[in-house]
Enzyme design. Structure first.
Site: not given
Ligand SMILES: Cc1cc2nc3c(=O)[nH]c(=O)nc-3n(C[C@H](O)[C@H](O)[C@H](O)COP(=O)(O)O)c2cc1C
Ligand SMILES: Cc1cc2nc3c(=O)[nH]c(=O)nc-3n(C[C@H](O)[C@H](O)[C@H](O)COP(=O)(O)OP(=O)(O)OC[C@H]3O[C@@H](n4cnc5c(N)ncnc54)[C@H](O)[C@@H]3O)c2cc1C
Ligand SMILES: Cc1cc2nc3c(=O)[nH]c(=O)nc-3n(C[C@H](O)[C@H](O)[C@H](O)COP(=O)(O)OP(=O)(O)OC[C@H]3O[C@@H](n4cnc5c(N)ncnc54)[C@H](O)[C@@H]3O)c2cc1C
Ligand SMILES: Cc1cc2nc3c(=O)[nH]c(=O)nc-3n(C[C@H](O)[C@H](O)[C@H](O)COP(=O)(O)O)c2cc1C
Ligand code: FES
Ligand code: FES
Lengths: 271, 310, 310, 271
Positions: C18, C72-73, C131, C191, C244, C265-266
């Site tokens: 997400s 991002i917020g 939150c 996570i 990751g 995600g990233t």
């Molecule tokens: C830029 C950014 C925005 C994210 N926004 C949300 C969000 O809106 N809601 C949420 O549940 N997680 C959010 N996440 C967390 C990701 O969904 C994910 O849990 C986390 O990035 C770990 O996965 P990754 O290492 O593959 O990025 C965000 C992550 C990133 C990097």
């Protein structure tokens, strides 16, 4: 536990040295560098190496330095030679180095080989990239050493050039004896058993050497490998199981007396 | 830039992180140069337990993107062996000695603290509370009550500074920090390693002999800075900040959020002289205007009410 | 290798995390190719809140060693705007839609769940509980009681699968996981990002507009695998593993410890087609023998009693 | 909010292209590559770039791709040119690329410039590396454009070669007008105010341009920068504050109508 007192202490801290030469021997690369600030190492000692551009490889690695036995350190020069086999992100980087590039090193580290006891004839047994510490040892031994080396095939056997008067074996029979180096070892022992064995190579080979020497009651010094983070005893990560418990291979090895081991196992992160 | 920490005078604010530098082994590797060029302003020894420990089976190391995961398992000679073999040699180092201890019960910790309380060679004690208390099954450092309970037991046993080393694997680290301060901790140190895991790429079985491990190095730097910052906001006692420090700038970050000292761990594996280099880089770049001598930002950084990430 | 997840059939086990992929913006950037080559087996939308949110002031990004920290917020149009503007367009995607929602109180979450319960375009809901609950001040996802309390309120409101997205910033994530399972969660995902901080190298003031941020990417991979593994050991419901993942091998690790799906995600920031590539790499290398179809190791990995790191 | 509909969509996913040329212009490097799989971009659009050997630099960075305006994309060829100024770990890597090396790119992305309105004469205002999008725009404009560019000194002013019929200003007076490019802009506006301004450069310069044009009621399109992680609207990290709230510069920009901004501020991570 260590077979020896052969330890040259290292200057404190990593130092940058220029790469001066680069040669290919089959799959192996010999890197030469000019280590003007460091002492001459003992045979069997190793260095921790990094390049200036470390990292950014597969899985964003390498991050930690990598351990390399010194292949050669010609007396009365500042030259150090290392033998590199490209097996992953760290060796990738090192294998790319060209003369003029910078190499970051720490060392010499660990214990080297000890001289043969009771006037025994030195017998060097090596496998693959494990021939590295045997080359400098052959250079330093006063006495003529018998050398048996094993490789996968004739391509890898090109590494045998780095030593002299070598009996070579290859697993596919494409060069020299068709079979394992330990068969050549048995041969040699049948001819003359008043020897002191020095071995370095893959865990399976070292275990075979250990067993053979144990059965025949022949003293053997084995240069082992394990995954290392620091190389100077700081992390406790490089331990191998011995009769005396876990030993840090970087400070209590890498050369161990075969009798201190119940068995040689792969401790991870070597190759 | 000599600093005072819990009444101890240090030449500079850079010390080693426990378990990441063995001065005795380093002397074997580097000879007398080690003492001549000792990289840290104080030496923190690896965790000492009551009984000797072999540590975890290998492999104990897994390399990460910008970091390291270890499952060393706290090998050490145990209290008796440490007192006889290690302490005399460590006492000859040119810097103050901080001994890190860990017990699996309040009583074990009490025995360790008592033993070192009477040793003049020891300048301070660091309590590693990143392990479960066998009496409650709770990780001492993850629960404010556990930490308070522990300190009530050991605080009376010594006048030496007691540094409580916090675990980062907790919901509310500042709460644990406040509990430790109220129960008499002289200082706090953080972060310890972050729990992690890796699988063997070939077998998909756990790579580490200890199954899980602790992550350290640059990969934990941002998490460390956030936790050190929150803890510095929560307590008045001095804080030793650590986690991924590899340059003077990283050390400066920790000082800027309020740390009194900075500990260097994993970076020493890349260069045993890292501590010297980082201290030198610190000298070159003093804190910008707007920071109190303790280094806390003069404003701004309290808006912790802002919405989180994502 | 199509998979079933909470009764939803997916072409492969790779979905997006997400907030890391905006299918609407991506359509503007890549045109029709996006739908033709959609990289994920399901689409998870960015967190939707009841009221619209602008998000945090910039800068919102800080690059880390092998990772990213964001503040991002949670900017979004709010429920009403999402229903009118986003949902109709997302409904045209070639894959099932999972809507991620967050509320600052049980009542807010309830309103969000109710609103989506009646929308056929929505295959499942993911609850972002990273939150604080304004009613208690506690982070919903860090406290087992909070999570149970929340689910008791919202579980009765819909038959759709409810995926609870856990925060990694907790002392005992498996305890939170068990509480969610017992209170009726259909699945868990983890996570979320790990709390971190960075300072401006020039001013030493916090770099991020949100002061602190969330760390993601390879830097959190080991921590993610450890938490996913512990949670898979703790519950029977399916788990979406993330953190990751940048290759098929990383996805394989998460499946091997028991995850049913893997979220990327990233890595999508480095390559929007990462999901496709990772799914393809997964196809090539099936799990080694010794893994049950759900992927839990057939043995060994339970020796969690071993001593920790260090 | 965006000043324009000029948007060429990108192929989905990053693609590897060969570097075909490399030239120095003062501190700037022009990298040419052959993008056979991609479309011709619109002026003002950008690409996300990475090298195969990404990472391992200062602080173990770079990790994320970096955004670069297209400098030139000659019609009826597959060539793309980028202008790179080495300011950190990511641009370090890109600045090292040689012909034959691989470049990984995603794009074209974002909105480009829109044609001048009401038969206005195009006036291009650039500062430093910000001249990049103006070069391709000058190539594409039917109508003769006036060009004023500002640089720190004559060394940096070498970049002016990349456009033609340029009036140059340098802050140290070592070449052309001694002073800021905005003074040259005022000049031009005094001569002819029936112009449409296109500007790209450092935030302070763009803010001065915005102010000048606001006061004189002259339409201006500004190509902004901000720190980006993805470049295609996925991360919400690249926002800039506008009269309409925060906008993602990568999808709603990088070209914005000056009137949509109260002020131009540095949004972090650009340069
Ligand atoms: C830029 C950014 C925005 C994210 N926004 C949300 C969000 O809106 N809601 C949420 O549940 N997680 C959010 N996440 C967390 C990701 O969904 C994910 O849990 C986390 O990035 C770990 O996965 P990754 O290492 O593959 O990025 C965000 C992550 C990133 C990097
Ligand atoms: C004392 C000593 C002397 C040595 N001498 C030589 C020599 O002379 N010449 C030579 O070529 N080599 C030598 N080695 C081996 C050399 O150090 C390794 O080949 C090198 O560290 C491999 O690093 P890499 O990054 O290239 O490969 P890696 O990726 O590190 O692969 C090496 C092994 O590490 C494991 N591994 C995979 N991923 C990880 C991870 N993320 N973290 C930890 N482990 C992982 C795998 O089992 C793999 O087989 C020596 C080792 C020691 C200890
Ligand atoms: C649309 C667009 C078009 C662009 N076009 C061009 C162009 O044509 N030519 C060109 O040379 N550049 C261009 N840029 C700028 C270019 O993207 C940056 O110079 C580049 O990203 C710098 O990366 P770096 O790693 O070299 O430097 P960085 O280290 O990323 O430094 C860049 C800035 O980032 C900040 N920073 C420092 N550390 C970090 C960190 N860890 N995380 C986040 N931020 C940090 C600092 O403020 C620093 O000034 C453009 C940018 C955008 C958005
Ligand atoms: C190999 C290794 C061993 C460690 N051993 C200990 C230990 O014995 N006691 C302890 O309190 N911390 C130990 N730690 C944790 C460090 O002291 C430090 O808290 C952590 O590594 C973070 O700092 P760094 O990122 O600079 O390494 C160890 C860390 C590593 C990497
Ligand atoms: S490699 Fe660190 S102790 Fe041996
Ligand atoms: S850079 Fe990610 S949304 Fe703009």
């Amino acid at each position: 536990m260590s077979a020896t007192a052969e330890r040259v202490t290292a200057p404190f801290g990593t130092r940058a040295v220029p790469v001066t030469s680069r040669q290919h021997h089959g799959p192996y690369i010999v890197l030469g560098c000019a280590d003007t600030a460091g002492p001459r190492p003992a045979a069997g000692q190793f260095y921790m190496l990094m390049t200036t551009r470390w990292g950014g490889g597969q899985d964003e690695r390498p991050f930690l330095p990598r351990a390399f036995s010194v292949l050669r350190a010609p007396a009365a020069t500042s030259e150090l030679q290392f033998l590199v086999q490209d097996v992953g992100p760290g060796t990738n980087r090192l294998a790319e180095l060209e003369p003029g590039d910078e190499l970051s090193l720490l060392g010499p580290l660990g214990n080297g080989f000890a001289a043969p006891r009771e006037g025994r004839r030195p017998l060097l047994v090596g496998g693959g990239v494990g021939i590295a510490p045997l080359a400098i040892w052959q250079d330093q031994l006063e006495r003529e050493a018998a050398v048996v080396l094993g490789f996968r095939d004739s391509y890898h056997a090109a590494g045998a050039r780095l030593l002299h008067q070598v009996r070579v074996g290859t697993e596919d029979g494409s060069q020299g004896h068709h079979g394992l180096v330990t068969e050549l070892l048995e041969d040699e022992l049948d001819l003359d058993s008043h020897v002191q064995v020095y071995a370095c190579g893959p865990p399976a080979m070292l275990e075979a050497v250990r067993l053979t020497c144990a059965v025949r009651e022949i003293p053997a010094q084995l240069a082992l490998e394990s995954g290392m983070a620091c190389g100077f005893g700081a992390c406790f990560g490089c331990v191998v199981a011995t009769k005396h418990g876990y030993l840090r291979l970087c400070v209590d090895g890498p050369v161990l007396d075969a009798r201190s081991l119940d068995t040689v196992v792969f401790a991870g992160g070597g190759h | 830039m000599s600093v005072h920490f819990c009444g101890i005078e240090l030449a500079h604010p850079i010390i080693n992180a426990s378990g990441t530098f063995d001065a005795i082994a380093a002397r074997r590797a580097f000879g007398d140069q080690l003492a001549e060029q000792f990289p840290f302003a104080a030496f923190v020894s690896k965790t000492v337990t009551l009984a000797p420990r072999q540590g975890n089976p290998p492999p104990r190391l897994w390399e990460l993107p910008g970091g390291l995961m270890n499952s060393i398992g706290l090998p050490n000679r145990g209290l008796a062996g440490y007192l006889v073999k290690d302490l005399p040699e460590l006492a000859t180092l040119p810097v103050p000695l901080i001994v890190n201890v860990m017990g699996f019960s309040r009583d074990e910790v009490a025995q360790l603290v008592r033993a070192f309380a009477e040793r003049d060679e020891v300048a301070a004690l660091e309590l590693n509370v990143s392990c479960p208390n066998v009496e409650t099954g709770l990780v001492m450092g993850a629960d404010p009550r556990e930490v308070a309970w522990l300190l009530e037991t050991v605080r009376p046993l010594t006048d030496k500074p007691l540094i409580v080393k916090l675990t980062p694997n907790a919901s509310d680290v500042p709460a644990v920090a406040r509990a430790a301060e109220q129960a008499g901790a002289s200082a706090l140190s953080l972060i310890n390693t972050i729990r992690g895991m890796a699988l063997d790429p070939l077998t998909r079985a756990p790579w580490l002999g200890g199954l899980t491990g602790g992550v350290s190095g640059p990969a934990v730097r941002a998490a460390a800075l956030a936790q050190v910052s929150s803890v510095c906001e929560a307590v008045q006692i001095p804080v030793v900040g650590m986690g991924g420090v590899a340059s003077g700038s990283h050390a400066r970050d920790l000082l800027a959020v309020g740390a009194a000292l900075v500990a260097v761990g994993t970076e020493s594996f890349r260069n045993p002289a890292a501590g010297t280099q980082i201290a030198a880089e610190l000298e070159l770049r003093p804190l910008p205007a707007g920071f109190r001598s303790e280094g806390t930002p003069s404003g701004g950084a309290k808006r912790s009410d802002l919405p989180g990430p994502g």
